[in-house]
Design an enzyme around this catalytic site. Sequence first.
Site, PDB file in Angstrom:
ATOM      1  CB  CYS A 116      -0.942  -0.003   1.195  1.00 45.77           C
ATOM      2  SG  CYS A 116      -1.975  -1.455   1.198  1.00 45.77           S
ATOM      3  CG  HIS A 256      -3.401   3.177   1.757  1.00 45.19           C
ATOM      4  ND1 HIS A 256      -3.720   2.752   0.486  1.00 45.19           N
ATOM      5  CD2 HIS A 256      -3.518   2.093   2.568  1.00 45.19           C
ATOM      6  CE1 HIS A 256      -4.001   1.462   0.523  1.00 45.19           C
ATOM      7  NE2 HIS A 256      -3.894   1.038   1.764  1.00 45.19           N
ATOM      8  CG  ASN A 286      -6.720  -1.172   0.423  1.00 41.16           C
ATOM      9  OD1 ASN A 286      -5.953  -0.730  -0.425  1.00 41.16           O
ATOM     10  ND2 ASN A 286      -6.306  -1.615   1.599  1.00 41.16           N
TER      11      ASN A 286
END
Length: 331
Positions: A116, A256, A286
């Site tokens: 990520c 994020h 995500n």
Amino acid sequence: MTKLRAAITGVQGYVPEYILTNKELETMVDTTDEWILTRTGISQRHILKGEGKGTSDMAAEAVKGLLKKTNTLPEEVEVIIVATVTPDMVFPATANIVSDKCGLKNAWGFDLGAACSGFLYALTTGARLIEAGSHKKVIVVGGDKMSSIIDYEDRQTCVIFGDGCGAVMLEPTSEEVGVMDSILRSDGAGREFLHQKAGGSVKPASHQTVDNREHFVYQEGKSVFKFAVTNMADVAAEIMERNNLHSDDVAWLVPHQANKRIIDATAQRMGLSPEKVMVNIERYGNTTAGTIPLCLWEWEKQLKKGDNVILAAFGGGFTWGAVWLKWAYNS
Ligand code: UT7
């Protein structure tokens, strides 16, 4: 001598057409729209369908759009860095495949695996190539086809992730804009909480690894959540402090998109009101390395030259970090 900085001169995103809603997930695993929305902030995510389609196909769409938008010929691009944990193949690098699909005949490139935080690692690496004066056009891509490594029988992970990709162009500038500072961190001890068990050199694919469903994301959500909340907020606060930036100086936080609760905790720690925080987790879930460039793409028109923008991420590795940008253009 004037200091060269690396400025983002364009951004483009791509999400695949198919939308997997919380309602559809209710028919696949024991979950509810209400649980997903309140625990994560996600309503839907995009999924790349179609045999033979991989991360490079989404990246190529983003890169082609970026070239058009920035009036760049494919052969002018010197480097392409693709941040991803879902490369098309173990080798060659997805960067090579995207170069081929987009006609980047003069570019060299590589993939970068930092989950990520991948886009922040890749952006910082690309910026260094520009600052050194050795390269003038560097494309940085962040994107993942998470659906290729998600177990749609595991309700703890399948509700979170989606597919998507974003790309930015980096070019040199002698103005006081661009990538101003980065703090990047990692702690490999965190790998026990978030990883893919098989398919690497430690445990190559076998009938047994497939039967044991070991080619999917394994996540101990609660533990990851704890580390994410603390580290993402800390690193975002640290980059502000060391650059003497106060909450009033910051125009945007680009976090994020892993969990709305982690985003809120980070914004609170930085003293930012919700209007300054880019949040699209509700629509995309995500997308791992894709979340931050997808936000920049969606908010591009609202970004103004000189805006102080803080990017912050936390993810598998563990990896985490923050980047301070001064936005370089009005669109
Ligand atoms: O981007 C990479 C980094 N990743 C992250 O930052 C993710 C960090 N972690 C998280 O975002 C959260 O931990 C999750 C969203 C993954 C989970 O939320 P949580 O509030 O930590 O839930 P939990 O794992 O503590 O589970 C609470 C309950 C459990 O039931 P019991 O044991 O209390 O009866 C779970 O079994 O919720 C249950 N549960 C679900 N229920 C309905 C777990 N997943 C689901 C689900 N639907 N999809």
